[in-house]
Scaffold this active site. Structure first.
Site, PDB file in Angstrom:
ATOM      1  N   PRO A  13       0.707  -1.152  -0.013  1.00 60.37           N
ATOM      2  CA  PRO A  13       0.043   0.064  -0.037  1.00 60.37           C
ATOM      3  C   PRO A  13       0.766   1.412   0.029  1.00 60.37           C
ATOM      4  O   PRO A  13       1.943   1.349   0.848  1.00 60.37           O
ATOM      5  CB  PRO A  13      -0.747   0.051   1.211  1.00 60.37           C
ATOM      6  CG  PRO A  13      -0.070  -1.155   1.985  1.00 60.37           C
ATOM      7  CD  PRO A  13       0.765  -2.066   1.107  1.00 60.37           C
ATOM      8  N   HIS A  14       0.508   2.056  -0.804  1.00 60.26           N
ATOM      9  CA  HIS A  14       1.466   3.436  -0.917  1.00 60.26           C
ATOM     10  C   HIS A  14       0.667   4.695  -1.346  1.00 60.26           C
ATOM     11  O   HIS A  14      -0.685   4.451  -1.741  1.00 60.26           O
ATOM     12  CB  HIS A  14       2.395   3.283  -2.047  1.00 60.26           C
ATOM     13  CG  HIS A  14       1.947   2.904  -3.484  1.00 60.26           C
ATOM     14  ND1 HIS A  14       1.532   1.481  -3.709  1.00 60.26           N
ATOM     15  CD2 HIS A  14       1.809   3.598  -4.391  1.00 60.26           C
ATOM     16  CE1 HIS A  14       1.183   1.582  -5.069  1.00 60.26           C
ATOM     17  NE2 HIS A  14       1.180   2.856  -5.472  1.00 60.26           N
TER      18      HIS A  14
END
Length: 151
Positions: free
Chosen positions: A66-67
């Site tokens: 996740p980013h």
């Protein structure tokens, strides 16, 4: 840039408590905010949540990255969490994710963001690296593994 530069013992969690995707994103956001007080946990959580709505960052093979990007941030920061039980993360292989590497970068550093994502995903492609992370007993061991596999 080495991936180890983005992590510290404070940003490694060997036993994530979350049971679902939303709780996991919130747990990662709080971990990162605790280590970097200038980052608002709620802002980071919302950034991750918005990104996940575009498409899952679950890569398969038990890995998710996740980013997102936050305005006003001065540098890239990250955290790494491990869930032994696994969390449904809508990965393309339909299997639960166990290894979560969350990355946040300034909006003004898109090239660094992409380079970091590429390095992180290269590391996680290696099955022995993934297995060693799942077996790690301390954050220091995780940091040593990241350092050794970031080539």
């Amino acid at each position: 840039m080495r991936i180890l530069e983005l992590l510290s013992a404070q940003t490694v969690c060997l036993h994530l408590q979350a049971q679902n995707k939303q709780d996991l994103l919130r747990e990662l956001a709080h971990m990162l905010s605790h280590a970097h007080p200038s980052i608002c946990a709620e802002d980071f959580f919302q950034t991750l949540e918005v990104r996940e709505k575009l498409g899952s960052t679950g890569l398969g093979e038990g890995v998710a990255i996740p980013h997102g990007k936050l305005p006003g941030l001065g540098t890239l920061v990250a955290c790494l969490g491990i869930s032994q039980q696994g969390i449904e993360f809508e990965a393309f292989d339909k299997k639960p994710s166990h290894l979560f590497f969350a990355l946040v970068s300034p909006e003004s550093f898109p090239a660094f963001h992409l380079k970091a994502l590429a390095r992180i995903s290269r590391m996680f492609r290696k099955a022995p690296f993934r297995a060693a992370l799942l077996a790690a007993t301390t954050p220091q061991v995780v940091l040593e593994l990241v350092d050794a596999h970031d080539v």
